[in-house]
Motif scaffolding. Structure first.
Motif, PDB file in Angstrom:
ATOM      1  N   ASP A  60      -8.815  11.627   7.164  1.00 33.79           N
ATOM      2  CA  ASP A  60      -9.203  10.577   8.113  1.00 33.79           C
ATOM      3  C   ASP A  60      -9.290   9.225   7.416  1.00 33.79           C
ATOM      4  OD1 ASP A  60      -9.962   9.611  10.639  1.00 33.79           O
ATOM      5  OD2 ASP A  60     -12.079   9.668  10.066  1.00 33.79           O
ATOM      6  N   THR A  61      -8.920   8.170   8.144  1.00 35.30           N
ATOM      7  CA  THR A  61      -8.961   6.807   7.626  1.00 35.30           C
ATOM      8  C   THR A  61      -9.655   5.905   8.631  1.00 35.30           C
ATOM      9  OG1 THR A  61      -6.844   6.202   8.627  1.00 35.30           O
ATOM     10  CG2 THR A  61      -6.772   7.155   6.416  1.00 35.30           C
ATOM     11  N   TYR A  62      -9.875   4.668   8.208  1.00 37.31           N
ATOM     12  CA  TYR A  62     -10.514   3.687   9.088  1.00 37.31           C
ATOM     13  C   TYR A  62      -9.630   3.374  10.288  1.00 37.31           C
ATOM     14  CZ  TYR A  62     -13.459  -0.358  10.179  1.00 37.31           C
ATOM     15  OH  TYR A  62     -14.314  -1.256  10.784  1.00 37.31           O
ATOM     16  N   LEU A  63      -8.318   3.394  10.071  1.00 34.42           N
ATOM     17  CA  LEU A  63      -7.383   3.159  11.167  1.00 34.42           C
ATOM     18  C   LEU A  63      -7.209   4.412  12.012  1.00 34.42           C
ATOM     19  CD1 LEU A  63      -4.432   1.074   9.656  1.00 34.42           C
ATOM     20  CD2 LEU A  63      -6.093   0.335  11.358  1.00 34.42           C
ATOM     21  N   GLN A  64      -6.848   4.193  13.256  1.00 38.01           N
ATOM     22  CA  GLN A  64      -6.624   5.299  14.190  1.00 38.01           C
ATOM     23  C   GLN A  64      -5.468   6.186  13.738  1.00 38.01           C
ATOM     24  OE1 GLN A  64      -6.304   4.333  18.437  1.00 38.01           O
ATOM     25  NE2 GLN A  64      -4.313   5.327  18.416  1.00 38.01           N
ATOM     26  N   LYS A  65      -5.664   7.498  13.859  1.00 36.16           N
ATOM     27  CA  LYS A  65      -4.602   8.476  13.679  1.00 36.16           C
ATOM     28  C   LYS A  65      -4.420   9.230  14.995  1.00 36.16           C
ATOM     29  CE  LYS A  65      -4.900   9.377   8.688  1.00 36.16           C
ATOM     30  NZ  LYS A  65      -3.487   9.093   8.427  1.00 36.16           N
ATOM     31  N   ARG A  74      -3.285  -3.738  -0.911  1.00 32.75           N
ATOM     32  CA  ARG A  74      -4.309  -3.101  -1.740  1.00 32.75           C
ATOM     33  C   ARG A  74      -3.888  -3.054  -3.194  1.00 32.75           C
ATOM     34  NH1 ARG A  74      -6.711   2.491   0.667  1.00 32.75           N
ATOM     35  NH2 ARG A  74      -5.759   2.226   2.706  1.00 32.75           N
ATOM     36  N   ARG A  75      -4.856  -3.134  -4.076  1.00 32.61           N
ATOM     37  CA  ARG A  75      -4.563  -2.902  -5.488  1.00 32.61           C
ATOM     38  C   ARG A  75      -4.314  -1.415  -5.720  1.00 32.61           C
ATOM     39  NH1 ARG A  75      -9.474  -6.611  -7.847  1.00 32.61           N
ATOM     40  NH2 ARG A  75      -8.315  -8.558  -8.065  1.00 32.61           N
ATOM     41  N   GLU A  76      -3.550  -1.126  -6.744  1.00 28.24           N
ATOM     42  CA  GLU A  76      -3.275   0.263  -7.071  1.00 28.24           C
ATOM     43  C   GLU A  76      -4.575   0.988  -7.386  1.00 28.24           C
ATOM     44  OE1 GLU A  76      -0.590   2.894 -10.239  1.00 28.24           O
ATOM     45  OE2 GLU A  76      -0.389   0.701 -10.138  1.00 28.24           O
ATOM     46  N   GLY A  77      -4.791   2.124  -6.712  1.00 24.89           N
ATOM     47  CA  GLY A  77      -5.991   2.920  -6.965  1.00 24.89           C
ATOM     48  C   GLY A  77      -7.226   2.444  -6.230  1.00 24.89           C
ATOM     49  N   GLU A  78      -7.131   1.365  -5.459  1.00 26.33           N
ATOM     50  CA  GLU A  78      -8.296   0.835  -4.751  1.00 26.33           C
ATOM     51  C   GLU A  78      -8.638   1.734  -3.567  1.00 26.33           C
ATOM     52  OE1 GLU A  78      -9.798  -3.598  -3.382  1.00 26.33           O
ATOM     53  OE2 GLU A  78      -7.694  -3.052  -3.032  1.00 26.33           O
ATOM     54  N   THR A  79      -9.903   2.098  -3.441  1.00 26.29           N
ATOM     55  CA  THR A  79     -10.304   2.945  -2.328  1.00 26.29           C
ATOM     56  C   THR A  79     -10.299   2.142  -1.026  1.00 26.29           C
ATOM     57  OG1 THR A  79     -12.668   2.454  -2.498  1.00 26.29           O
ATOM     58  CG2 THR A  79     -11.802   4.269  -3.861  1.00 26.29           C
ATOM     59  N   GLU A  80     -10.217   2.873   0.066  1.00 25.01           N
ATOM     60  CA  GLU A  80     -10.235   2.219   1.371  1.00 25.01           C
ATOM     61  C   GLU A  80     -11.539   1.454   1.580  1.00 25.01           C
ATOM     62  OE1 GLU A  80      -8.440   3.869   5.299  1.00 25.01           O
ATOM     63  OE2 GLU A  80     -10.552   4.447   5.329  1.00 25.01           O
TER      64      GLU A  80
END
Length: 605
Positions: free
Chosen positions: A182-187, A506-512
């Protein structure tokens, strides 16, 4: 000995059968416990995961009924229908009817199943208002479309609970897998706002301006070509509508029936005589609002599928029903049909223009003098003069927004002038020329560079940038709008610590979570800065043109209604669809171009 062995073997079989039965019972109990804890269908209260967006997306009727039972007394009105009803914003419904609505839409449901669901809710909770959305597809073959059974079926309690207690374990496993991803954006697995029952999860705001690109991204619209459907259940669908009307009269609920907007190519899949028979039967059951066909129906961008209008179109419907509202509504959109009247979808619809093309020009530093090979004052003046002589009128982003939201017309040949970075030359050279010619422009400032001539705190020299006092002066003129290029989104390789942030990406490896926190923080810094110029960030020029769907969605929450890329394309604005203001293209050049070359770009792309 053989007899002894036979006796011993005979005694073992009951023991083995008992152990096997106990094992099966244990497995059944484990499966039931797994389904109760994970609750993949949202019928046990989902008290562990509490993921109601998933439940109501994947099993709308049963999950929504469970949610209502857990929030009894919070709602007094309901909207029913298939996918066409899912996007109705409950805040507008509440304002129109003076009520507290819950969206009970269930995509894939036929009209009879919808009537059953309505009956269950009315019997259990009563209602102040019922809104019923109807489409021809609800009278088609196979209209149930995998609609999940629920208590409204009238099945026994034992049968109902056994369906969910002993559902295949893959159902619960799929929910756990979706939760992990799950992410902040709709799936597709979590599109519902559980507090309202309506589609409401966060989505990326752009991707709608280019009709060809939209159709390519949504291939289902092309599938209607050459397809044919039939409506064998017209009488049953009309009977179900009449039943809902009788239920509402009995329970004292106010009923509003809406024939939802349909994509014209989808409607062409049905025989015309069957469509007329469907809407005639609907009218025989009582009055209704007809939005089925209008000038919007020919443009796929107003729909997410053939029978499902966008949320902004649902707002138009409610505004038309209320007889007011300040949003854009096409003149041929919606008509109230009295009981027994013929279907107005047979009327001739005059197409109403609902789009306009707007090129956006991009400039940066304007050099002093008239040296060749760089954009300077004389070159810039020639561009602006040529635009005026060709009949173009410079417009602001506020004017473009008003065109989209309210239908306020733009000049015949609109163009937008923009500058990136906020260089001092924009104030010293470009602003006097624009003021002399009476032309509007928007300047996007880099927050950390405002009023400076050295890069951040390094002391390294850079092209000077105008101050916020000068920004306030320009903004007060009514010609210049000061907007955002990000506070610290414009990082430069070799000048900023690695890994640098490339625009909105996003930066590489940056968390959501860390990314969202940074975007919100950057937006807050920009709000504080632009307040010094007497304005607020509402439009963002994406540094380097680099973007991110999540970043744009978060910025929309922070009040940004438009973003601009560096893609060389003319933008098509669509009345009623604010998504078209995102990811807008711009024409920018690294070296001067003649006026004829400029027109060659903006008139042919």
């Amino acid at each position: 000995n053989l007899m002894d062995k036979s006796k011993k073997s005979g005694r073992k079989w009951p023991r083995r059968a008992g152990l096997a039965l106990a094992g099966l019972l244990m497995l059944a109990l484990l499966l039931a416990a797994y389904n109760i804890i994970v609750d993949p269908f949202g019928v046990f209260g989902d008290r562990v995961l509490n993921w109601w967006s998933y439940n109501e997306t994947n099993n709308p009727p049963a999950a929504k009924l469970t949610y209502l039972a857990m929030h009894e007394g919070e709602y007094n009105s309901y909207i029913f229908g298939g996918g066409d009803a899912a996007a109705f914003p409950t805040e507008e419904l509440n304002a129109l009817f003076g009520a507290d609505f819950y969206n009970m839409s269930a995509p894939g449901a036929d009209m009879e199943r919808t009537a059953d669901l309505c009956r269950y809710v009315l019997d259990k909770y009563g209602a102040k208002n019922i809104v019923l959305c109807v489409t021809p597809g609800m009278a088609a073959e196979g209209g149930e479309g995998g609609f999940m059974p629920c208590k409204a079926d009238g099945v026994s309690a034992a049968e109902y609970w056994c369906r969910y207690l002993f559902a295949p374990p893959r159902c619960a496993t799929e929910k756990l897998t979706a939760l992990r991803r799950d992410t902040y954006l709709q799936k597709p697995t979590d599109t519902i706002d559980p507090a309202t029952g309506a589609n409401g999860s966060l989505t990326a705001p752009g991707g709608i301006s280019d009709i060809d690109g939209y159709l390519k991204a949504h291939p289902s619209f092309a599938s209607y070509s050459g397809t044919s459907y039939n409506l064998p259940r017209i009488a049953k669908a009309a009977g179900a509508v009449a039943a809902v009307r009788d239920m509402c009269a009995e329970k004292g609920a106010r009923l509003t029936v809406i024939a939802s907007p349909q994509y014209s190519a989808y409607m062409d899949c049905f025989p015309r005589e069957q469509l007329e028979a469907f809407y005639t039967a609907l009218g025989a059951a009582g009055e209704y609002w007809d939005f089925s066909l209008s000038s919007l129906s020919a443009d796929a961008r107003y729909f997410t599928s053939g029978a499902c209008p966008r949320r902004d179109v649902c707002r138009m419907m409610l505004a038309r029903i209320s007889g007011g509202g300040d949003i854009y509504i096409p003149s041929d959109f919606g008509i109230r049909v009295a009981r027994g009247d013929p279907w107005p979808g047979g009327r001739v619809i005059e197409p109403e223009p609902h789009t306009t093309r707007v090129p956006v020009l991009l400039y940066h530093d304007i050099a002093d003098g008239d040296a060749d090979g760089e954009m300077n004052g004389p070159w810039f003046r020639r561009h602006m003069t040529a635009l005026q002589e060709a009949g173009y009128t410079a417009v602001s982003f506020e004017e473009m927004r008003d065109y989209v939201l309210y239908g306020t017309e733009l000049p015949e040949k609109p163009v937008a002038i923009t500058f990136d970075d906020g260089y001092a030359s924009n104030y010293n050279i470009a602003y006097p020329i624009l003021k002399e010619l009476g032309m509007k422009a928007t300047i996007f400032v880099i927050g950390v560079s405002a009023g400076k001539d050295t890069y951040k705190d390094t002391g390294e020299a850079m092209i000077p940038h105008f101050t916020m006092e000068q920004a306030a002066e320009m903004d007060a003129s009514g010609l210049i709008s000061i907007q955002s290029h990000g506070y610290d989104l414009h990082q430069v390789e070799g000048r900023d610590p690695e890994p640098i942030r490339r625009g909105l990406t996003r930066r590489e490896g940056e968390t959501e979570e860390a990314y969202i926190e940074f975007i919100r923080s950057d937006a807050e810094h920009m709000k504080e800065l632009l307040s010094q110029a007497g304005t607020a960030p509402e439009v963002l020029a994406l540094p380097y043109g680099f973007t991110d769907e999540l970043g744009e969605a978060v910025l929309a929450e922070e009040g940004i209604y438009s973003t601009l890329t560096t893609e060389m394309k003319t933008n098509e604005l669509v009345k009623g669809l604010p998504q078209c203001l995102f990811d807008m293209g711009r024409f920018g050049w690294t070296s001067p171009v003649t006026a004829d070359e400029m027109f060659g770009y903006i008139q042919n792309q």
